[in-house]
Write a protein that holds these residues in place. Sequence first.
Motif, PDB file in Angstrom:
ATOM      1  N   ARG A 229      19.525  -9.942   4.494  1.00 40.98           N
ATOM      2  CA  ARG A 229      19.813  -8.774   5.341  1.00 40.98           C
ATOM      3  C   ARG A 229      20.546  -7.706   4.532  1.00 40.98           C
ATOM      4  O   ARG A 229      20.256  -6.506   4.668  1.00 40.98           O
ATOM      5  CB  ARG A 229      20.654  -9.201   6.545  1.00 40.98           C
ATOM      6  N   GLY A 230      21.470  -8.113   3.677  1.00 46.05           N
ATOM      7  CA  GLY A 230      22.172  -7.156   2.838  1.00 46.05           C
ATOM      8  C   GLY A 230      21.254  -6.482   1.837  1.00 46.05           C
ATOM      9  O   GLY A 230      21.368  -5.276   1.594  1.00 46.05           O
ATOM     10  N   LEU A 231      20.320  -7.235   1.258  1.00 46.82           N
ATOM     11  CA  LEU A 231      19.351  -6.653   0.329  1.00 46.82           C
ATOM     12  C   LEU A 231      18.469  -5.633   1.035  1.00 46.82           C
ATOM     13  O   LEU A 231      18.185  -4.555   0.487  1.00 46.82           O
ATOM     14  CB  LEU A 231      18.498  -7.767  -0.280  1.00 46.82           C
ATOM     15  N   MET A 232      18.053  -5.961   2.241  1.00 48.16           N
ATOM     16  CA  MET A 232      17.226  -5.030   3.007  1.00 48.16           C
ATOM     17  C   MET A 232      17.985  -3.742   3.312  1.00 48.16           C
ATOM     18  O   MET A 232      17.436  -2.639   3.194  1.00 48.16           O
ATOM     19  CB  MET A 232      16.764  -5.711   4.304  1.00 48.16           C
ATOM     20  N   LEU A 233      19.251  -3.847   3.673  1.00 44.78           N
ATOM     21  CA  LEU A 233      20.051  -2.653   3.953  1.00 44.78           C
ATOM     22  C   LEU A 233      20.300  -1.840   2.693  1.00 44.78           C
ATOM     23  O   LEU A 233      20.350  -0.599   2.737  1.00 44.78           O
ATOM     24  CB  LEU A 233      21.383  -3.066   4.588  1.00 44.78           C
ATOM     25  N   ALA A 234      20.447  -2.513   1.558  1.00 42.62           N
ATOM     26  CA  ALA A 234      20.636  -1.799   0.302  1.00 42.62           C
ATOM     27  C   ALA A 234      19.385  -0.997  -0.067  1.00 42.62           C
ATOM     28  O   ALA A 234      19.480   0.119  -0.578  1.00 42.62           O
ATOM     29  CB  ALA A 234      20.992  -2.780  -0.812  1.00 42.62           C
ATOM     30  N   LEU A 235      18.218  -1.562   0.201  1.00 45.92           N
ATOM     31  CA  LEU A 235      16.962  -0.872  -0.107  1.00 45.92           C
ATOM     32  C   LEU A 235      16.726   0.334   0.788  1.00 45.92           C
ATOM     33  O   LEU A 235      16.013   1.273   0.402  1.00 45.92           O
ATOM     34  CB  LEU A 235      15.787  -1.845   0.032  1.00 45.92           C
ATOM     35  N   THR A 236      17.324   0.322   1.963  1.00 45.77           N
ATOM     36  CA  THR A 236      17.082   1.398   2.929  1.00 45.77           C
ATOM     37  C   THR A 236      18.304   2.285   3.132  1.00 45.77           C
ATOM     38  O   THR A 236      18.347   3.039   4.110  1.00 45.77           O
ATOM     39  CB  THR A 236      16.668   0.801   4.288  1.00 45.77           C
ATOM     40  N   ASP A 237      19.282   2.198   2.225  1.00 45.26           N
ATOM     41  CA  ASP A 237      20.493   3.005   2.342  1.00 45.26           C
ATOM     42  C   ASP A 237      21.145   2.801   3.707  1.00 45.26           C
ATOM     43  O   ASP A 237      21.349   3.730   4.479  1.00 45.26           O
ATOM     44  CB  ASP A 237      20.173   4.494   2.116  1.00 45.26           C
ATOM     45  N   GLU A 238      21.453   1.541   3.979  1.00 46.32           N
ATOM     46  CA  GLU A 238      22.087   1.139   5.250  1.00 46.32           C
ATOM     47  C   GLU A 238      21.230   1.489   6.459  1.00 46.32           C
ATOM     48  O   GLU A 238      21.736   1.764   7.548  1.00 46.32           O
ATOM     49  CB  GLU A 238      23.474   1.793   5.393  1.00 46.32           C
ATOM     50  N   GLY A 239      19.921   1.455   6.269  1.00 41.14           N
ATOM     51  CA  GLY A 239      19.013   1.736   7.366  1.00 41.14           C
ATOM     52  C   GLY A 239      18.690   3.200   7.556  1.00 41.14           C
ATOM     53  O   GLY A 239      17.945   3.554   8.490  1.00 41.14           O
ATOM     54  N   ALA A 240      19.218   4.065   6.713  1.00 42.17           N
ATOM     55  CA  ALA A 240      18.970   5.499   6.872  1.00 42.17           C
ATOM     56  C   ALA A 240      17.558   5.893   6.444  1.00 42.17           C
ATOM     57  O   ALA A 240      16.990   6.871   6.951  1.00 42.17           O
ATOM     58  CB  ALA A 240      19.995   6.305   6.069  1.00 42.17           C
ATOM     59  N   ASP A 241      16.984   5.142   5.501  1.00 42.89           N
ATOM     60  CA  ASP A 241      15.638   5.447   5.012  1.00 42.89           C
ATOM     61  C   ASP A 241      14.624   4.527   5.678  1.00 42.89           C
ATOM     62  O   ASP A 241      14.833   3.308   5.762  1.00 42.89           O
ATOM     63  CB  ASP A 241      15.561   5.276   3.493  1.00 42.89           C
ATOM     64  N   THR A 242      13.534   5.084   6.128  1.00 37.26           N
ATOM     65  CA  THR A 242      12.444   4.312   6.718  1.00 37.26           C
ATOM     66  C   THR A 242      11.169   4.581   5.936  1.00 37.26           C
ATOM     67  O   THR A 242      10.701   5.722   5.880  1.00 37.26           O
ATOM     68  CB  THR A 242      12.231   4.682   8.204  1.00 37.26           C
ATOM     69  N   TYR A 243      10.614   3.559   5.335  1.00 33.66           N
ATOM     70  CA  TYR A 243       9.394   3.704   4.554  1.00 33.66           C
ATOM     71  C   TYR A 243       8.184   3.572   5.476  1.00 33.66           C
ATOM     72  O   TYR A 243       8.128   2.674   6.320  1.00 33.66           O
ATOM     73  CB  TYR A 243       9.332   2.647   3.461  1.00 33.66           C
ATOM     74  N   LEU A 244       7.217   4.457   5.294  1.00 32.72           N
ATOM     75  CA  LEU A 244       6.032   4.501   6.147  1.00 32.72           C
ATOM     76  C   LEU A 244       4.831   3.914   5.423  1.00 32.72           C
ATOM     77  O   LEU A 244       4.735   3.957   4.193  1.00 32.72           O
ATOM     78  CB  LEU A 244       5.735   5.944   6.574  1.00 32.72           C
ATOM     79  N   VAL A 245       3.914   3.389   6.205  1.00 29.32           N
ATOM     80  CA  VAL A 245       2.656   2.862   5.683  1.00 29.32           C
ATOM     81  C   VAL A 245       1.571   3.890   5.963  1.00 29.32           C
ATOM     82  O   VAL A 245       1.424   4.358   7.095  1.00 29.32           O
ATOM     83  CB  VAL A 245       2.297   1.518   6.345  1.00 29.32           C
ATOM     84  N   GLY A 246       0.814   4.260   4.941  1.00 35.99           N
ATOM     85  CA  GLY A 246      -0.241   5.253   5.107  1.00 35.99           C
ATOM     86  C   GLY A 246      -1.273   4.831   6.145  1.00 35.99           C
ATOM     87  O   GLY A 246      -1.730   3.675   6.140  1.00 35.99           O
ATOM     88  N   LYS A 247      -1.627   5.730   7.030  1.00 44.14           N
ATOM     89  CA  LYS A 247      -2.556   5.392   8.111  1.00 44.14           C
ATOM     90  C   LYS A 247      -3.943   5.048   7.608  1.00 44.14           C
ATOM     91  O   LYS A 247      -4.686   4.312   8.272  1.00 44.14           O
ATOM     92  CB  LYS A 247      -2.631   6.561   9.101  1.00 44.14           C
ATOM     93  N   ASP A 248      -4.326   5.583   6.458  1.00 44.20           N
ATOM     94  CA  ASP A 248      -5.664   5.350   5.926  1.00 44.20           C
ATOM     95  C   ASP A 248      -5.712   4.203   4.925  1.00 44.20           C
ATOM     96  O   ASP A 248      -6.766   3.943   4.332  1.00 44.20           O
ATOM     97  CB  ASP A 248      -6.194   6.626   5.246  1.00 44.20           C
ATOM     98  N   SER A 249      -4.604   3.509   4.735  1.00 47.14           N
ATOM     99  CA  SER A 249      -4.563   2.427   3.751  1.00 47.14           C
ATOM    100  C   SER A 249      -5.172   1.149   4.325  1.00 47.14           C
ATOM    101  O   SER A 249      -5.269   0.964   5.543  1.00 47.14           O
ATOM    102  CB  SER A 249      -3.121   2.160   3.325  1.00 47.14           C
ATOM    103  N   PHE A 250      -5.553   0.254   3.416  1.00 46.83           N
ATOM    104  CA  PHE A 250      -6.100  -1.034   3.843  1.00 46.83           C
ATOM    105  C   PHE A 250      -5.037  -1.871   4.545  1.00 46.83           C
ATOM    106  O   PHE A 250      -5.348  -2.657   5.445  1.00 46.83           O
ATOM    107  CB  PHE A 250      -6.649  -1.797   2.634  1.00 46.83           C
ATOM    108  N   LEU A 251      -3.781  -1.700   4.144  1.00 49.95           N
ATOM    109  CA  LEU A 251      -2.693  -2.435   4.783  1.00 49.95           C
ATOM    110  C   LEU A 251      -2.584  -2.065   6.258  1.00 49.95           C
ATOM    111  O   LEU A 251      -2.397  -2.940   7.113  1.00 49.95           O
ATOM    112  CB  LEU A 251      -1.372  -2.147   4.067  1.00 49.95           C
ATOM    113  N   ALA A 252      -2.707  -0.770   6.558  1.00 54.31           N
ATOM    114  CA  ALA A 252      -2.665  -0.335   7.958  1.00 54.31           C
ATOM    115  C   ALA A 252      -3.841  -0.909   8.738  1.00 54.31           C
ATOM    116  O   ALA A 252      -3.694  -1.338   9.896  1.00 54.31           O
ATOM    117  CB  ALA A 252      -2.664   1.185   8.040  1.00 54.31           C
ATOM    118  N   GLU A 253      -5.005  -0.936   8.120  1.00 58.05           N
ATOM    119  CA  GLU A 253      -6.175  -1.519   8.786  1.00 58.05           C
ATOM    120  C   GLU A 253      -5.978  -3.006   9.024  1.00 58.05           C
ATOM    121  O   GLU A 253      -6.395  -3.546  10.055  1.00 58.05           O
ATOM    122  CB  GLU A 253      -7.418  -1.284   7.920  1.00 58.05           C
ATOM    123  N   LEU A 254      -5.333  -3.668   8.084  1.00 60.07           N
ATOM    124  CA  LEU A 254      -5.064  -5.093   8.235  1.00 60.07           C
ATOM    125  C   LEU A 254      -4.168  -5.372   9.431  1.00 60.07           C
ATOM    126  O   LEU A 254      -4.332  -6.389  10.126  1.00 60.07           O
ATOM    127  CB  LEU A 254      -4.407  -5.623   6.955  1.00 60.07           C
TER     128      LEU A 254
END
Length: 344
Positions: free
Chosen positions: A155-180
């Motif tokens: 949980r601490g590593l996840m918060l460090a990656l997101t600046d204490e939850g301030a950053d939210t990374y998005l998944v591209g709508k046209d990517s294969f991951l989104a289709e998956l």
Amino acid sequence: MTTTNPDAPVTHATTGPPEETRPVGSARSDRLSALVQQHGALAVLLLVSLVASFSFDSFATGDNIGNMATGSAFLAIVALGMTFVIVTGGIDLSVGSLFALGGVLAAWGSRHGTLVALLLPLSVCALIGLVNGLLIARSRLAPFIVTLAAMLGARGLMLALTDEGADTYLVGKDSFLAELGQGSTLGLANPVWITLALFVAGAVVLRRTRFGQHVYAVGGNEDAAALMGAPVARTKILVYVLSGLLAGLAGALNAAWLASGVTILGNGMELEAISAVVIGGTLLTGGLGHVSGSLVGVLLLKVIQNVINQIGSLDSSYQQVVSGAFLAVVVVAQTWLGRRRHLM
């Protein structure tokens, strides 16, 4: 001098009571107890679903069933890994944090392609599971303490990656991951198909492979398993790696479904997974369980949650109350049935 008649029937001494005085229904009652212990959750699921279908017009609709199936998929994947851990007599409290971490890593990695988006969370979460397994199997530390520390660390590593939850990374709508995560095949969402495939594979591994036999043996009696030559330490390590791997995969699929790595997810998921596994008939003491029961346990929890939402006048917190009551009843029933079978 005594003589014997060679034509007389030969009788043999028996260690048990005579056949006419032996309880005729004991074997049948034993089989019934085992059946209830293993498949009682399925009967309750069918009963609750039947009552809900007649009580609410929207419960048995295709859209509602599809939404329940998709919502159950992510928890079911986590519960699959938890099943292997609990059958060995262990516990994994880190899966909720690994689920959230996996989602964030997948969303972050999607900027570099689908392969990175999938391999990164799987690798990191499996590595954390490996550390858990090594500390538990080699250092003989308590699973509760080790996985609790991993829960906080992930949980601490996840918060460090997101600046204490301030950053939210998005998944591209046209990517294969989104289709998956968002696509469907033959009317069922892709995460549901992936979950079903994983459960089929898990059932085969647990029931039909030597590794599965070792998992049951370690959970049944660790010392006896070691005397029989079972690789106790390796088996424990592998089940925690598997649990971490599946938690990371569930998080990645959830991020693909939501098109973002949401940091607030996963809180309490470890308790939901444990509840589903135990409700499905797996003993907390280890040595007995099956993956199909864990899937039924997940579906039962989700159906209860959906019924509460259908009622509308009840707060969502009632779902936790009902789930806790179910868990308490199941644990008491398992203990009673287990003692009853040993006495027969």
